[in-house]
Design a protein around this motif. Structure first.
Motif, mmCIF file in Angstrom:
data_model
loop_
_atom_site.group_PDB
_atom_site.id
_atom_site.type_symbol
_atom_site.label_atom_id
_atom_site.label_comp_id
_atom_site.label_asym_id
_atom_site.label_seq_id
_atom_site.Cartn_x
_atom_site.Cartn_y
_atom_site.Cartn_z
ATOM 1 N N SER A 190 0.816 -1.120 0.046
ATOM 2 C CA SER A 190 -0.197 0.202 0.157
ATOM 3 C C SER A 190 0.872 1.283 0.012
ATOM 4 C CB SER A 190 -0.798 0.097 1.278
ATOM 5 O OG SER A 190 -0.184 -0.051 2.619
ATOM 6 N N GLU A 191 2.291 1.245 0.090
ATOM 7 C CA GLU A 191 2.977 2.152 0.050
ATOM 8 C C GLU A 191 3.320 2.620 -1.388
ATOM 9 O OE1 GLU A 191 6.600 1.613 2.192
ATOM 10 O OE2 GLU A 191 5.784 1.383 4.048
ATOM 11 N N HIS A 192 3.911 4.017 -1.449
ATOM 12 C CA HIS A 192 3.963 4.644 -2.584
ATOM 13 C C HIS A 192 5.183 5.916 -2.502
ATOM 14 C CE1 HIS A 192 1.169 7.398 -0.658
ATOM 15 N NE2 HIS A 192 1.832 8.404 -1.323
ATOM 16 N N TRP A 193 5.490 6.124 -3.515
ATOM 17 C CA TRP A 193 6.766 7.286 -3.743
ATOM 18 C C TRP A 193 5.994 8.527 -2.997
ATOM 19 C CZ3 TRP A 193 11.514 5.710 -3.492
ATOM 20 C CH2 TRP A 193 11.768 4.523 -4.507
ATOM 21 N N GLU A 194 6.739 9.149 -2.229
ATOM 22 C CA GLU A 194 6.307 10.446 -2.042
ATOM 23 C C GLU A 194 7.409 11.401 -2.541
ATOM 24 O OE1 GLU A 194 5.760 11.364 2.108
ATOM 25 O OE2 GLU A 194 4.105 10.001 2.328
ATOM 26 N N MET A 195 6.957 12.682 -3.207
ATOM 27 C CA MET A 195 7.814 13.548 -3.827
ATOM 28 C C MET A 195 8.286 14.464 -2.856
ATOM 29 S SD MET A 195 8.532 12.150 -6.545
ATOM 30 C CE MET A 195 8.069 10.540 -7.432
ATOM 31 N N HIS A 196 9.412 14.376 -2.537
ATOM 32 C CA HIS A 196 10.173 15.413 -1.509
ATOM 33 C C HIS A 196 10.432 16.878 -2.294
ATOM 34 C CE1 HIS A 196 12.664 17.311 1.598
ATOM 35 N NE2 HIS A 196 13.589 16.515 1.205
ATOM 36 N N HIS A 197 10.177 17.791 -1.859
ATOM 37 C CA HIS A 197 10.693 19.052 -2.284
ATOM 38 C C HIS A 197 12.158 19.114 -2.151
ATOM 39 C CE1 HIS A 197 6.522 19.779 -3.352
ATOM 40 N NE2 HIS A 197 6.814 21.023 -3.947
ATOM 41 N N GLY A 198 13.215 18.638 -2.393
ATOM 42 C CA GLY A 198 14.529 18.487 -1.818
ATOM 43 C C GLY A 198 15.539 18.933 -2.898
ATOM 44 N N GLY A 199 15.211 19.568 -3.882
ATOM 45 C CA GLY A 199 16.237 19.931 -4.972
ATOM 46 C C GLY A 199 16.612 18.623 -5.923
ATOM 47 N N SER A 200 15.616 18.287 -6.620
ATOM 48 C CA SER A 200 15.774 17.302 -7.593
ATOM 49 C C SER A 200 16.331 17.608 -8.937
ATOM 50 C CB SER A 200 14.535 16.343 -7.545
ATOM 51 O OG SER A 200 13.393 17.182 -7.988
ATOM 52 N N LEU A 201 17.464 17.080 -9.472
ATOM 53 C CA LEU A 201 18.059 17.372 -10.576
ATOM 54 C C LEU A 201 18.138 16.430 -11.478
ATOM 55 C CD1 LEU A 201 20.677 19.949 -9.565
ATOM 56 C CD2 LEU A 201 18.459 20.428 -10.430
ATOM 57 N N TRP A 202 17.203 15.805 -12.402
ATOM 58 C CA TRP A 202 17.190 14.638 -12.952
ATOM 59 C C TRP A 202 17.775 15.002 -14.346
ATOM 60 C CZ3 TRP A 202 15.882 10.026 -11.181
ATOM 61 C CH2 TRP A 202 14.840 9.977 -10.344
ATOM 62 N N VAL A 203 18.539 14.251 -14.813
ATOM 63 C CA VAL A 203 19.187 14.069 -16.109
ATOM 64 C C VAL A 203 19.313 12.705 -16.594
ATOM 65 C CG1 VAL A 203 20.616 16.100 -15.518
ATOM 66 C CG2 VAL A 203 21.659 13.876 -15.068
ATOM 67 N N MET A 204 19.520 12.983 -18.133
ATOM 68 C CA MET A 204 19.425 11.515 -18.620
ATOM 69 C C MET A 204 21.080 11.236 -19.125
ATOM 70 S SD MET A 204 18.510 8.864 -20.348
ATOM 71 C CE MET A 204 16.696 8.705 -20.568
ATOM 72 N N THR A 205 21.729 10.503 -19.065
ATOM 73 C CA THR A 205 23.017 9.894 -19.005
ATOM 74 C C THR A 205 22.950 8.918 -20.056
ATOM 75 O OG1 THR A 205 23.449 8.256 -17.545
ATOM 76 C CG2 THR A 205 23.618 10.469 -16.481
ATOM 77 N N GLU A 206 24.187 8.658 -20.668
ATOM 78 C CA GLU A 206 24.214 7.490 -21.570
ATOM 79 C C GLU A 206 23.802 6.420 -20.972
ATOM 80 O OE1 GLU A 206 28.300 7.919 -23.203
ATOM 81 O OE2 GLU A 206 27.911 9.555 -24.482
ATOM 82 N N ARG A 207 23.798 6.254 -19.586
ATOM 83 C CA ARG A 207 23.550 4.996 -19.048
ATOM 84 C C ARG A 207 22.227 5.194 -18.593
ATOM 85 N NH1 ARG A 207 28.449 3.560 -14.932
ATOM 86 N NH2 ARG A 207 27.160 1.675 -14.800
ATOM 87 N N GLY A 208 21.495 5.939 -18.775
ATOM 88 C CA GLY A 208 19.956 5.905 -18.306
ATOM 89 C C GLY A 208 19.701 7.209 -17.302
ATOM 90 N N TRP A 209 18.719 7.448 -16.891
ATOM 91 C CA TRP A 209 18.424 8.654 -15.801
ATOM 92 C C TRP A 209 19.194 8.552 -14.715
ATOM 93 C CZ3 TRP A 209 15.657 12.389 -17.428
ATOM 94 C CH2 TRP A 209 14.775 12.367 -18.506
ATOM 95 N N ARG A 210 19.467 9.490 -14.305
ATOM 96 C CA ARG A 210 19.989 9.742 -12.741
ATOM 97 C C ARG A 210 19.680 11.050 -12.049
ATOM 98 N NH1 ARG A 210 21.118 5.309 -14.258
ATOM 99 N NH2 ARG A 210 23.088 4.335 -14.031
ATOM 100 N N MET A 211 19.692 11.039 -10.797
ATOM 101 C CA MET A 211 19.089 12.175 -10.117
ATOM 102 C C MET A 211 20.266 12.637 -9.389
ATOM 103 S SD MET A 211 16.470 12.810 -7.277
ATOM 104 C CE MET A 211 17.740 12.446 -5.964
ATOM 105 N N TYR A 212 20.563 13.974 -9.481
ATOM 106 C CA TYR A 212 21.524 14.832 -8.573
ATOM 107 C C TYR A 212 20.862 15.734 -7.836
ATOM 108 C CZ TYR A 212 25.125 13.084 -11.858
ATOM 109 O OH TYR A 212 25.949 12.361 -12.479
ATOM 110 N N ARG A 213 21.532 16.282 -6.764
ATOM 111 C CA ARG A 213 20.834 17.197 -5.469
ATOM 112 C C ARG A 213 21.282 18.605 -5.828
ATOM 113 N NH1 ARG A 213 18.209 14.320 -0.488
ATOM 114 N NH2 ARG A 213 16.993 16.346 -0.535
#
Length: 298
Positions: free
Chosen positions: A72-95
């Protein structure tokens, strides 16, 4: 984690003497009022939809703050400075250097938020696959967000609820939990809480202290050293341990508890034989316990 009632009393090291307590003589009040009705803005809804698509595409090992919620759990989206980028190896998140919580936007100076935008734009520019990939996911506002200077409250609001701030995916516990359950980033200092995502699985970061409050401890030496002392790095404000920790920091010392303290035994419980009265000595891994192999030195 042991319950407060089962924790044996321990004394602080001789190098750390608990200080006195202080109190204020001026009366104070906090008025409890109804929270302004909060709703998910169209910007936040679009950002969350995109983040969920990214998370669905990631392998479990690539999730920034796994494991993936189940049941019953789910992702919660935290306003924490999410910097999503697409790399040659797929998606990565920096902060980002800082994240902007929803309520913090009302004290945010636009020029300072614009610096965060510039930082994000610089990062995304280093990963040229990012904007086309976001557009393919339906997040076409990404390019405009990155290139539009933030000069007023509208700009701050748009950035606050964007994919580049509002979508650090966490479980509810890691996001806003309180001990003795999972400690959340909202309530515990990140330099300590962050260790939950890289510590050894058989080391317990959060422990119950003799007075029933909770604290965080770390080893004082490398794994394999055989040293069972633990260093107190976080304690509840107003507790005896917090006073000792504050005094240690003021004097340039560490607040350290011995290997036979309840805190050390809790912290190293996954690395010692059941019933052992000291955390010092040989390391017993889970595998060694299961197959009867000889423990190796810790």
């Amino acid at each position: 984690m042991a319950r407060a009632g089962t924790v044996a009393a321990t004394r602080m090291p001789d190098t750390v003497r608990p200080g006195g307590t202080e109190s204020e003589t001026h009366p104070w009040k906090i008025r409890l009022v109804e929270h302004p009705k909060r709703f998910d803005s169209p910007s936040f809804k679009a950002a969350k939809r995109t983040a969920h698509k990214i998370l669905d595409a990631l392998d479990d090992g690539d999730l920034p703050y796994g494991p993936r919620p189940g049941g019953s759990e789910h992702w919660e989206m935290h306003h924490g400075g999410s910097l999503w980028v697409m790399t040659e190896r797929g998606w990565r998140m920096y902060r980002a250097r800082v994240g902007i919580e929803w309520s913090m936007q009302f004290c945010a100076a636009p020029p300072r938020i614009d610096r965060l935008r510039q930082d994000a734009a610089t990062l995304v520019a280093a990963f040229p696959l990012t904007l086309p990939a976001l557009a393919e996911l339906g997040y076409e506002e990404a390019e405009e967000l990155l290139r539009t200077p933030i000069r007023d409250a509208d700009g701050v609001e748009a950035w606050t609820d964007s994919l580049f701030n509002a979508c650090v995916p966490m479980s509810r516990g890691h996001h806003q939990g309180i001990l003795p359950k999972v400690p959340g980033e909202h309530h515990y200092p990140w330099p300590v809480k962050g260790a939950d995502f890289f510590r050894f699985d058989d080391f317990e970061l959060w422990v119950t202290l003799p007075d029933g409050t909770h604290g965080a401890v770390t080893p004082v030496d490398r794994r394999g050293s055989g040293d069972g002392h633990v260093r107190l790095v976080h304690a509840a404000e107003g507790s005896r341990a917090a006073d000792a920790l504050a005094e240690a920091q003021d004097r340039g010392l560490m607040a350290v508890m011995p290997p036979n303290s309840s805190a050390a035994l809790q912290a190293f419980a996954g690395q010692i034989e059941p019933g052992r009265r000291t955390a010092a000595g040989a390391l017993v891994t889970r595998g060694a316990r299961a197959n009867g192999a000889r423990p190796r030195a810790r």
